[in-house]
Design a protein around this motif. Sequence first.
Motif, PDB file in Angstrom:
ATOM      1  N   ALA A  96       0.812  -1.325   0.045  1.00  0.00           N
ATOM      2  CA  ALA A  96      -0.117  -0.353   0.448  1.00  0.00           C
ATOM      3  C   ALA A  96       0.872   1.215  -0.063  1.00  0.00           C
ATOM      4  N   GLY A  97       1.718   1.260  -0.711  1.00  0.00           N
ATOM      5  CA  GLY A  97       2.391   2.368  -0.876  1.00  0.00           C
ATOM      6  C   GLY A  97       3.721   2.884  -0.105  1.00  0.00           C
ATOM      7  N   ALA A  98       3.613   1.926   0.882  1.00  0.00           N
ATOM      8  CA  ALA A  98       4.930   2.188   2.346  1.00  0.00           C
ATOM      9  C   ALA A  98       6.200   2.028   2.004  1.00  0.00           C
ATOM     10  N   SER A  99       7.227   2.717   2.238  1.00  0.00           N
ATOM     11  CA  SER A  99       8.411   1.752   1.770  1.00  0.00           C
ATOM     12  C   SER A  99       9.735   2.447   3.084  1.00  0.00           C
ATOM     13  N   VAL A 100      10.866   2.083   2.996  1.00  0.00           N
ATOM     14  CA  VAL A 100      11.453   1.525   3.989  1.00  0.00           C
ATOM     15  C   VAL A 100      12.966   2.327   2.558  1.00  0.00           C
ATOM     16  N   VAL A 101      13.914   3.906   3.163  1.00  0.00           N
ATOM     17  CA  VAL A 101      15.244   3.477   2.509  1.00  0.00           C
ATOM     18  C   VAL A 101      16.561   3.221   3.871  1.00  0.00           C
ATOM     19  N   LEU A 102      17.333   2.457   3.187  1.00  0.00           N
ATOM     20  CA  LEU A 102      18.117   2.142   4.218  1.00  0.00           C
ATOM     21  C   LEU A 102      19.231   3.021   3.973  1.00  0.00           C
ATOM     22  N   GLY A 103      20.143   3.824   4.556  1.00  0.00           N
ATOM     23  CA  GLY A 103      21.190   4.692   4.294  1.00  0.00           C
ATOM     24  C   GLY A 103      22.840   3.949   4.943  1.00  0.00           C
ATOM     25  N   VAL A 104      24.102   3.888   4.149  1.00  0.00           N
ATOM     26  CA  VAL A 104      24.961   4.007   5.250  1.00  0.00           C
ATOM     27  C   VAL A 104      25.612   5.015   5.407  1.00  0.00           C
ATOM     28  N   LEU A 105      25.942   5.844   6.276  1.00  0.00           N
ATOM     29  CA  LEU A 105      26.425   6.854   6.378  1.00  0.00           C
ATOM     30  C   LEU A 105      28.400   5.697   6.831  1.00  0.00           C
ATOM     31  N   GLY A 106      29.539   7.233   7.233  1.00  0.00           N
ATOM     32  CA  GLY A 106      30.376   7.194   7.646  1.00  0.00           C
ATOM     33  C   GLY A 106      30.433   5.649   8.691  1.00  0.00           C
ATOM     34  N   ALA A 107      30.460   4.813   8.061  1.00  0.00           N
ATOM     35  CA  ALA A 107      30.538   3.469   9.854  1.00  0.00           C
ATOM     36  C   ALA A 107      29.402   3.977  10.343  1.00  0.00           C
ATOM     37  N   SER A 108      27.996   4.211  10.402  1.00  0.00           N
ATOM     38  CA  SER A 108      26.538   4.539  11.056  1.00  0.00           C
ATOM     39  C   SER A 108      25.787   4.166   9.938  1.00  0.00           C
ATOM     40  N   HIS A 109      24.276   4.673  10.416  1.00  0.00           N
ATOM     41  CA  HIS A 109      23.124   4.394   9.952  1.00  0.00           C
ATOM     42  C   HIS A 109      22.255   5.907   9.590  1.00  0.00           C
ATOM     43  N   VAL A 110      21.578   5.367   8.703  1.00  0.00           N
ATOM     44  CA  VAL A 110      20.089   6.442   8.866  1.00  0.00           C
ATOM     45  C   VAL A 110      18.794   5.722   7.722  1.00  0.00           C
ATOM     46  N   VAL A 111      18.017   5.850   8.392  1.00  0.00           N
ATOM     47  CA  VAL A 111      16.645   4.370   7.791  1.00  0.00           C
ATOM     48  C   VAL A 111      15.771   5.703   7.670  1.00  0.00           C
ATOM     49  N   ALA A 112      14.997   5.849   7.117  1.00  0.00           N
ATOM     50  CA  ALA A 112      13.652   6.995   6.727  1.00  0.00           C
ATOM     51  C   ALA A 112      12.792   5.603   6.230  1.00  0.00           C
ATOM     52  N   ALA A 113      11.547   5.354   6.713  1.00  0.00           N
ATOM     53  CA  ALA A 113      10.281   4.689   6.962  1.00  0.00           C
ATOM     54  C   ALA A 113       9.471   5.101   6.715  1.00  0.00           C
ATOM     55  N   GLU A 114       8.219   5.179   5.396  1.00  0.00           N
ATOM     56  CA  GLU A 114       6.821   5.663   5.698  1.00  0.00           C
ATOM     57  C   GLU A 114       6.115   4.198   5.630  1.00  0.00           C
ATOM     58  N   VAL A 115       4.949   4.961   6.216  1.00  0.00           N
ATOM     59  CA  VAL A 115       3.659   4.170   5.830  1.00  0.00           C
ATOM     60  C   VAL A 115       2.368   4.758   6.614  1.00  0.00           C
ATOM     61  N   ARG A 116       1.402   4.542   5.101  1.00  0.00           N
ATOM     62  CA  ARG A 116       0.115   5.428   5.035  1.00  0.00           C
ATOM     63  C   ARG A 116      -0.452   7.073   5.867  1.00  0.00           C
ATOM     64  N   GLY A 117       0.872   7.597   4.892  1.00  0.00           N
ATOM     65  CA  GLY A 117       1.404   8.697   5.132  1.00  0.00           C
ATOM     66  C   GLY A 117       2.121   9.363   6.677  1.00  0.00           C
ATOM     67  N   HIS A 118       2.921   7.926   7.808  1.00  0.00           N
ATOM     68  CA  HIS A 118       3.452   8.418   8.249  1.00  0.00           C
ATOM     69  C   HIS A 118       4.868   8.464   7.906  1.00  0.00           C
ATOM     70  N   ARG A 119       5.603   9.217   8.799  1.00  0.00           N
ATOM     71  CA  ARG A 119       7.369   9.189   8.175  1.00  0.00           C
ATOM     72  C   ARG A 119       7.739   9.197   9.923  1.00  0.00           C
ATOM     73  N   LEU A 120       8.927   8.273   9.187  1.00  0.00           N
ATOM     74  CA  LEU A 120      10.004   8.573  10.257  1.00  0.00           C
ATOM     75  C   LEU A 120      11.394   7.724  10.051  1.00  0.00           C
ATOM     76  N   THR A 121      12.613   9.196  10.531  1.00  0.00           N
ATOM     77  CA  THR A 121      13.501   8.843   9.971  1.00  0.00           C
ATOM     78  C   THR A 121      14.695   8.290  11.680  1.00  0.00           C
ATOM     79  N   GLU A 122      15.742   7.499  11.018  1.00  0.00           N
ATOM     80  CA  GLU A 122      16.787   7.361  12.618  1.00  0.00           C
ATOM     81  C   GLU A 122      17.322   6.695  11.931  1.00  0.00           C
ATOM     82  N   GLU A 123      18.474   8.052  13.362  1.00  0.00           N
ATOM     83  CA  GLU A 123      20.260   7.866  12.302  1.00  0.00           C
ATOM     84  C   GLU A 123      21.304   7.635  13.694  1.00  0.00           C
ATOM     85  N   VAL A 124      21.345   6.919  12.873  1.00  0.00           N
ATOM     86  CA  VAL A 124      22.546   5.956  14.536  1.00  0.00           C
ATOM     87  C   VAL A 124      23.772   7.178  13.954  1.00  0.00           C
TER      88      VAL A 124
END
Length: 168
Positions: free
Chosen positions: A39-67
Motif C-alpha cells: 500500500a505504498g509503504a517504503s523504507v530507505v536504508l542508508g550507510v553513513l560514515g560507518a553508521s546508518h540512517v533509515v527513512a520509513a513511510e507507512v500510510r502517510g506517517h514518516r520516521l527517520t532514524e539516524e545512528v
Amino acid sequence: MSLHQLDIAPRDVSAGALGLLLDGPAPTPLAQLRLPGAAGASVVLGVLGASHVVAAEVRGHRLTEEVSCDAVAAGGRPLPAEQRSGGYAFTAATTTATRAELDATAARLRARAADDPAWLCGAFPGAADALTALTAQPLDGGWAWQTWHLYPAGDSGELVTTRTRWVP
C-alpha cells in the motif's frame, strides 16, 4: 546485490561516540537501498560514515532514524540500550569482539548482502571487517529493521547491533 566497497574513510570509529536521532533530516548516505512495502509503504536504508540512517513511510506517517557520531550534535541523545515511544521500539547492544569474531561476522554479513536483495552493506577501506550492514522487513502496518556496525581496532574491536520495530 547490495554490497558496496566505499572509497572513503569511516567517520564513526567508536561505539562510544554514537548517538540516536529520531525524525531529523536524513543525511545524504554513501550507499542506499529502497525497499517497497504494501500500500505504498517504503523504507530507505542508508550507510553513513560507518553508521546508518533509515527513512520509513507507512500510510502517510514518516520516521527517520539516524545512528551516528553526528546524531547528538544534531539534537539526538547518546546511543541508548532501549527507546520506546508510541509504535517505535529500538534496542542497541555493544559488544567487544576479537578480530577473528569480527572477521567471521563481517564475512557472514557480506555474504548476506551479496545474496539477499533486502540487505545493504557498506565496507570501508583499511580493514575487511570495517563495515555497516542493514536489512529491513515489512510488518503489517509498519517496518522492522536491523543494523550491524563493526569497528575494528588492533586485535579486537566493537560490534554495535540495533533492532527497530515501527508500527505507527
